[in-house]
Motif scaffolding. Sequence first.
Motif, PDB file in Angstrom:
ATOM      1  N   ASN A 169       0.804  -1.223   0.000  1.00  0.00           N
ATOM      2  CA  ASN A 169       0.000   0.000   0.000  1.00  0.00           C
ATOM      3  C   ASN A 169       0.836   1.271   0.000  1.00  0.00           C
ATOM      4  O   ASN A 169       0.288   2.371  -0.088  1.00  0.00           O
ATOM      5  CB  ASN A 169      -0.938   0.022   1.215  1.00  0.00           C
TER       6      ASN A 169
ATOM      7  N   LEU B  81      -5.828  -7.566   2.287  1.00  0.00           N
ATOM      8  CA  LEU B  81      -5.698  -7.625   0.834  1.00  0.00           C
ATOM      9  C   LEU B  81      -5.865  -9.036   0.300  1.00  0.00           C
ATOM     10  O   LEU B  81      -6.020  -9.220  -0.912  1.00  0.00           O
ATOM     11  CB  LEU B  81      -4.324  -7.083   0.414  1.00  0.00           C
TER      12      LEU B  81
ATOM     13  N   ARG C  46       3.258  -2.363  -5.405  1.00  0.00           N
ATOM     14  CA  ARG C  46       2.363  -2.893  -6.433  1.00  0.00           C
ATOM     15  C   ARG C  46       1.371  -3.847  -5.797  1.00  0.00           C
ATOM     16  O   ARG C  46       1.656  -4.436  -4.755  1.00  0.00           O
ATOM     17  CB  ARG C  46       3.160  -3.631  -7.521  1.00  0.00           C
ATOM     18  N   PRO C  47       0.209  -4.048  -6.418  1.00  0.00           N
ATOM     19  CA  PRO C  47      -0.799  -4.932  -5.825  1.00  0.00           C
ATOM     20  C   PRO C  47      -0.338  -6.378  -5.765  1.00  0.00           C
ATOM     21  O   PRO C  47       0.550  -6.806  -6.507  1.00  0.00           O
ATOM     22  CB  PRO C  47      -2.005  -4.782  -6.769  1.00  0.00           C
TER      23      PRO C  47
END
Length: 489
Positions: free
Chosen positions: A240, A442, A413-414
């Motif tokens: 995040n 997440l 990054r995700p």
Amino acid sequence: MTTTKRRRSLGRTGWPVIGMAAAALAGMTPAASAAPGDGPVWGDCAGKDAPADMRCAAIEVPVDWSRPGGPKITLNLARLAATEPARRIGGVLGVPGGPGANGIDDLKRAAADLTDLRRRFDIVAYAPRTTVWRDRMPPVCGRPGTTLREPRDRREYTALTTAMTRAFTACRDADRTGLFGHLDSLSAARDMEAIRKALGEERLSFMANSYGGVPAAAYARLFPRRIRAMYLDGTINQVNGWADQALRALPVREKVFAGFTRWCADTSACALHGRDAGAVWRRLVRDADRRPIPVTSTRFGKGELTGWHLRSFGFIADPGPENSRWLAFAEAVDRARRGDGSGFADFALGNAQVWAMPGILAMTCGDGRGYAGYRELQEYLRKARKAAPDFGTAEFDRLGCAGWPLPVANPSRPLPVRGLPPFLGAGSTWGDLVWTESLTRLVPGSGTVAYDGPGHVLYLSGKKCPIRYATRYLTDLTPPAPGTVCPAE
């Protein structure tokens, strides 16, 4: 408080950041080294305090994973084998924090708390590439590029970044290991995959602590289907972004500080007892911003304490044994408001220099830790001061990384949408829970155990309740129910 009482120093409480930079590495010598793809050759461990049944080995990995045939480094491994091999599930790999911490040292400290987990698992630890770097980095990399302070304007920010870029460049030029530009967590994640392959495991379970959450998240992005389970203990959530994590933590710090002021009001031994401790602190910080307090540190020389130094390094959330840290803090504040900042000198000046050492910062700057520019710093400060009037300030670690001269190898990054199992996180409601929980949220189906007391890295601290939940999750892959709380121990 009478002058006959012994003065407490915040520096004596063992500020962990300074300790990270200065700690010596343990001497664990493997019996032999194996290249990637080969099985490790396990043998007796050299060094003190190793459990009798611990075995050590080593593997080689590339310095630069984009050049697998290039120069190599050796990663030392240690293993405690499952005590019920007929019921063995697999291996659990510890991912140490720091960065720069030696996971083998962590395993030695935690061995007594691993009895239940070891029934079904081999427990494996390693000394990561950041530990190798700490052991071999050139002396120039340990010299601060500057003494950190919060820039008051763009000119001061430019001067800071210029000084740090110069220090980073000198460190890189002196480096003979090749590691300087390859300490990022993507490289560390590829090392973890090399360990998995060397162990011959189809999938591994992981226990990541503190900064170890960053390479753990990188591993989840690169190799999601190689993860059987992931336990995150007080981990930072780089996914995040660093600003997000700092802004989440600031209100918690304000809440804990409010708890300190209530404790002080109820405790006659507190040096600020009978006063509004919060108001005294705010006045001290404001005045120090206007007129810095001159101090001399026995370890770090002469300097000045600004309000930024005090906000960044003055208050410790953990009250310590018998409230020793809070007692020391109150006494240091009481003296500082009279012009004697010696109680903060080692503590603040030391960290302002440690976090300007290019060799220390090189272990995190490749993960995108620095400010991208003066405008980003200003935007962060606006949000931070709104979120936490007492502690909203420029982050010391990100200030040093602002001069990083290389591209960011591992930006935020995700995580992948598919392929990951549910994670389990654990953290202290006094600090790192907000980081860990933001990461577990997440991953669908994950859970988090809240420890209702001070602390950081609960498993290594021997906290029995979180250990039970971690062991149960790693064994049967079932996270606890939402809202699970462990009482303080």
